[in-house]
Design a protein around this motif. Structure first.
Motif, PDB file in Angstrom:
ATOM      1  N   ASP A  60       0.819  -1.220   0.000  1.00  0.00           N
ATOM      2  CA  ASP A  60       0.000   0.000   0.000  1.00  0.00           C
ATOM      3  C   ASP A  60       0.852   1.270   0.000  1.00  0.00           C
ATOM      4  OD1 ASP A  60      -2.725  -1.289   2.080  1.00  0.00           O
ATOM      5  OD2 ASP A  60      -2.307  -1.473  -0.057  1.00  0.00           O
ATOM      6  N   SER A  61       1.979   1.248   0.689  1.00  0.00           N
ATOM      7  CA  SER A  61       2.781   2.469   0.826  1.00  0.00           C
ATOM      8  C   SER A  61       3.384   2.949  -0.490  1.00  0.00           C
ATOM      9  CB  SER A  61       3.884   2.254   1.867  1.00  0.00           C
ATOM     10  OG  SER A  61       4.742   1.202   1.462  1.00  0.00           O
ATOM     11  N   VAL A  62       3.435   2.088  -1.505  1.00  0.00           N
ATOM     12  CA  VAL A  62       4.022   2.505  -2.776  1.00  0.00           C
ATOM     13  C   VAL A  62       3.012   2.491  -3.922  1.00  0.00           C
ATOM     14  CG1 VAL A  62       6.251   1.586  -2.020  1.00  0.00           C
ATOM     15  CG2 VAL A  62       4.810   0.211  -3.545  1.00  0.00           C
ATOM     16  N   LYS A  63       1.800   2.072  -3.634  1.00  0.00           N
ATOM     17  CA  LYS A  63       0.772   2.027  -4.691  1.00  0.00           C
ATOM     18  C   LYS A  63       0.597   3.404  -5.295  1.00  0.00           C
ATOM     19  CE  LYS A  63      -2.313  -1.895  -3.979  1.00  0.00           C
ATOM     20  NZ  LYS A  63      -1.556  -2.736  -3.036  1.00  0.00           N
ATOM     21  N   GLY A  64       0.532   3.430  -6.627  1.00  0.00           N
ATOM     22  CA  GLY A  64       0.360   4.691  -7.337  1.00  0.00           C
ATOM     23  C   GLY A  64       1.654   5.438  -7.568  1.00  0.00           C
ATOM     24  N   LEU A  84       9.211   9.997  -5.188  1.00  0.00           N
ATOM     25  CA  LEU A  84       9.928   9.387  -4.072  1.00  0.00           C
ATOM     26  C   LEU A  84       9.849  10.246  -2.824  1.00  0.00           C
ATOM     27  CD1 LEU A  84      12.883   7.970  -6.105  1.00  0.00           C
ATOM     28  CD2 LEU A  84      11.539   6.629  -4.476  1.00  0.00           C
ATOM     29  N   ARG A  85       9.821   9.579  -1.675  1.00  0.00           N
ATOM     30  CA  ARG A  85       9.734  10.221  -0.368  1.00  0.00           C
ATOM     31  C   ARG A  85      10.944   9.829   0.470  1.00  0.00           C
ATOM     32  NH1 ARG A  85       3.639   7.838   0.664  1.00  0.00           N
ATOM     33  NH2 ARG A  85       2.561   9.039  -0.973  1.00  0.00           N
ATOM     34  N   PRO A  86      11.302  10.649   1.456  1.00  0.00           N
ATOM     35  CA  PRO A  86      12.437  10.284   2.325  1.00  0.00           C
ATOM     36  C   PRO A  86      12.273   8.909   2.968  1.00  0.00           C
ATOM     37  CG  PRO A  86      11.874  12.583   2.643  1.00  0.00           C
ATOM     38  CD  PRO A  86      10.820  12.021   1.726  1.00  0.00           C
ATOM     39  N   GLU A  87      11.050   8.520   3.264  1.00  0.00           N
ATOM     40  CA  GLU A  87      10.829   7.204   3.885  1.00  0.00           C
ATOM     41  C   GLU A  87      11.050   6.034   2.925  1.00  0.00           C
ATOM     42  OE1 GLU A  87       8.675   9.769   3.829  1.00  0.00           O
ATOM     43  OE2 GLU A  87       6.592   9.092   3.550  1.00  0.00           O
ATOM     44  N   ASP A  88      11.265   6.323   1.641  1.00  0.00           N
ATOM     45  CA  ASP A  88      11.619   5.270   0.687  1.00  0.00           C
ATOM     46  C   ASP A  88      13.115   4.943   0.724  1.00  0.00           C
ATOM     47  OD1 ASP A  88       9.344   6.837  -1.596  1.00  0.00           O
ATOM     48  OD2 ASP A  88       8.979   5.014  -0.413  1.00  0.00           O
ATOM     49  N   THR A  89      13.871   5.717   1.490  1.00  0.00           N
ATOM     50  CA  THR A  89      15.303   5.472   1.602  1.00  0.00           C
ATOM     51  C   THR A  89      15.576   4.083   2.165  1.00  0.00           C
ATOM     52  OG1 THR A  89      15.861   7.808   1.841  1.00  0.00           O
ATOM     53  CG2 THR A  89      17.429   6.223   2.742  1.00  0.00           C
ATOM     54  N   ALA A  90      16.361   3.293   1.422  1.00  0.00           N
ATOM     55  CA  ALA A  90      16.633   1.907   1.824  1.00  0.00           C
ATOM     56  C   ALA A  90      17.584   1.286   0.808  1.00  0.00           C
ATOM     57  CB  ALA A  90      15.341   1.082   1.874  1.00  0.00           C
ATOM     58  N   VAL A  91      18.058   0.105   1.140  1.00  0.00           N
ATOM     59  CA  VAL A  91      18.720  -0.736   0.141  1.00  0.00           C
ATOM     60  C   VAL A  91      17.646  -1.609  -0.493  1.00  0.00           C
ATOM     61  CG1 VAL A  91      20.461  -2.499  -0.300  1.00  0.00           C
ATOM     62  CG2 VAL A  91      20.882  -0.742   1.435  1.00  0.00           C
ATOM     63  N   TYR A  92      17.596  -1.611  -1.813  1.00  0.00           N
ATOM     64  CA  TYR A  92      16.586  -2.357  -2.549  1.00  0.00           C
ATOM     65  C   TYR A  92      17.224  -3.626  -3.135  1.00  0.00           C
ATOM     66  CZ  TYR A  92      13.234   1.433  -2.141  1.00  0.00           C
ATOM     67  OH  TYR A  92      12.353   2.362  -1.641  1.00  0.00           O
ATOM     68  N   TYR A  93      16.518  -4.742  -2.949  1.00  0.00           N
ATOM     69  CA  TYR A  93      17.001  -6.047  -3.398  1.00  0.00           C
ATOM     70  C   TYR A  93      16.004  -6.693  -4.349  1.00  0.00           C
ATOM     71  CZ  TYR A  93      20.024  -5.762   0.760  1.00  0.00           C
ATOM     72  OH  TYR A  93      20.932  -5.370   1.711  1.00  0.00           O
ATOM     73  N   CYS A  94      16.503  -7.255  -5.446  1.00  0.00           N
ATOM     74  CA  CYS A  94      15.613  -8.083  -6.246  1.00  0.00           C
ATOM     75  C   CYS A  94      15.709  -9.522  -5.757  1.00  0.00           C
ATOM     76  CB  CYS A  94      15.914  -7.974  -7.735  1.00  0.00           C
ATOM     77  SG  CYS A  94      17.562  -8.451  -8.210  1.00  0.00           S
ATOM     78  N   ASN A  95      14.652 -10.260  -6.042  1.00  0.00           N
ATOM     79  CA  ASN A  95      14.494 -11.576  -5.428  1.00  0.00           C
ATOM     80  C   ASN A  95      13.752 -12.511  -6.356  1.00  0.00           C
ATOM     81  OD1 ASN A  95      12.082 -13.163  -3.963  1.00  0.00           O
ATOM     82  ND2 ASN A  95      13.911 -13.352  -2.696  1.00  0.00           N
ATOM     83  N   THR A  96      14.109 -13.794  -6.297  1.00  0.00           N
ATOM     84  CA  THR A  96      13.327 -14.837  -6.918  1.00  0.00           C
ATOM     85  C   THR A  96      13.462 -16.110  -6.096  1.00  0.00           C
ATOM     86  OG1 THR A  96      12.773 -15.924  -9.011  1.00  0.00           O
ATOM     87  CG2 THR A  96      15.113 -15.740  -8.464  1.00  0.00           C
ATOM     88  N   PHE A  97      12.448 -16.963  -6.211  1.00  0.00           N
ATOM     89  CA  PHE A  97      12.502 -18.275  -5.564  1.00  0.00           C
ATOM     90  C   PHE A  97      12.705 -19.297  -6.668  1.00  0.00           C
ATOM     91  CE2 PHE A  97      11.897 -21.041  -2.017  1.00  0.00           C
ATOM     92  CZ  PHE A  97      11.362 -22.204  -2.547  1.00  0.00           C
ATOM     93  N   TRP A  98      13.870 -19.971  -6.661  1.00  0.00           N
ATOM     94  CA  TRP A  98      14.222 -20.884  -7.751  1.00  0.00           C
ATOM     95  C   TRP A  98      15.051 -22.030  -7.204  1.00  0.00           C
ATOM     96  CZ3 TRP A  98      12.253 -21.086 -12.435  1.00  0.00           C
ATOM     97  CH2 TRP A  98      12.856 -21.903 -13.376  1.00  0.00           C
ATOM     98  N   GLY A  99      14.800 -23.215  -7.692  1.00  0.00           N
ATOM     99  CA  GLY A  99      15.569 -24.370  -7.256  1.00  0.00           C
ATOM    100  C   GLY A  99      15.408 -24.662  -5.778  1.00  0.00           C
ATOM    101  N   GLY A 100      14.244 -24.325  -5.227  1.00  0.00           N
ATOM    102  CA  GLY A 100      13.956 -24.648  -3.846  1.00  0.00           C
ATOM    103  C   GLY A 100      14.479 -23.673  -2.817  1.00  0.00           C
ATOM    104  N   ARG A 101      14.968 -22.533  -3.255  1.00  0.00           N
ATOM    105  CA  ARG A 101      15.447 -21.562  -2.295  1.00  0.00           C
ATOM    106  C   ARG A 101      15.314 -20.138  -2.827  1.00  0.00           C
ATOM    107  NH1 ARG A 101      21.530 -20.364  -3.390  1.00  0.00           N
ATOM    108  NH2 ARG A 101      21.011 -18.703  -1.944  1.00  0.00           N
ATOM    109  N   GLN A 102      15.408 -19.176  -1.893  1.00  0.00           N
ATOM    110  CA  GLN A 102      15.375 -17.767  -2.248  1.00  0.00           C
ATOM    111  C   GLN A 102      16.743 -17.349  -2.796  1.00  0.00           C
ATOM    112  OE1 GLN A 102      12.735 -15.916  -2.070  1.00  0.00           O
ATOM    113  NE2 GLN A 102      11.383 -16.886  -0.578  1.00  0.00           N
ATOM    114  N   HIS A 103      16.709 -16.456  -3.765  1.00  0.00           N
ATOM    115  CA  HIS A 103      17.921 -15.874  -4.304  1.00  0.00           C
ATOM    116  C   HIS A 103      17.789 -14.363  -4.260  1.00  0.00           C
ATOM    117  CE1 HIS A 103      19.491 -19.683  -5.890  1.00  0.00           C
ATOM    118  NE2 HIS A 103      18.213 -19.970  -6.129  1.00  0.00           N
ATOM    119  N   TRP A 104      18.889 -13.689  -3.907  1.00  0.00           N
ATOM    120  CA  TRP A 104      18.886 -12.236  -3.740  1.00  0.00           C
ATOM    121  C   TRP A 104      19.973 -11.598  -4.583  1.00  0.00           C
ATOM    122  CZ3 TRP A 104      15.002 -10.320  -0.805  1.00  0.00           C
ATOM    123  CH2 TRP A 104      14.362 -11.194   0.080  1.00  0.00           C
ATOM    124  N   GLY A 105      19.646 -10.417  -5.115  1.00  0.00           N
ATOM    125  CA  GLY A 105      20.666  -9.603  -5.724  1.00  0.00           C
ATOM    126  C   GLY A 105      21.516  -8.955  -4.656  1.00  0.00           C
TER     127      GLY A 105
END
Length: 114
Positions: A60-64, A84-105
């Protein structure tokens, strides 16, 4: 499996950034993809996701303001971030679930100044 994220940076409030995550080692056509973010001292939280069929969801916080999309020809998932808002400040990671486990950028830093 490798997820290579890019596109972060420093932007003023109200500005825009587009994050990219290029994948290898997965069948991108059938892999669901997601973006998460983690601010200092907080847990890593889901921001948006897209199924293999292209169905998207976002919190909800990013909708629109944020839009997740994918390019099957480039094996890449994007996160377009507008107003963008100051509260969006963060490290952003992409993710997928493949081969039975989570994978992260490796994460890409987004900093929004007020």
């Amino acid at each position: 499996v490798q997820l290579q994220a890019s596109g972060g940076g420093l932007v003023q409030a109200g500005g825009s950034l587009r994050l990219s995550c290029t994948t290898s080692g997965v069948n991108f056509r059938i892999a669901a993809m997601a973006w998460y973010r983690q601010a200092p001292g907080t847990q890593r939280d889901l921001v948006a996701s897209v199924t293999s069929a292209g169905v998207t969801r976002s919190v909800d916080s990013v909708k629109g303001r944020f839009t997740i999309s994918r390019d099957y020809a480039k094996n890449t998932v994007y996160l377009q971030m507008n107003n963008l808002r100051p509260e969006d400040t963060a490290v952003y990671y992409c993710n997928t679930f493949w081969g039975g486990r989570q994978h992260w950028g490796q994460g890409t830093q987004v900093t929004v100044s007020s």
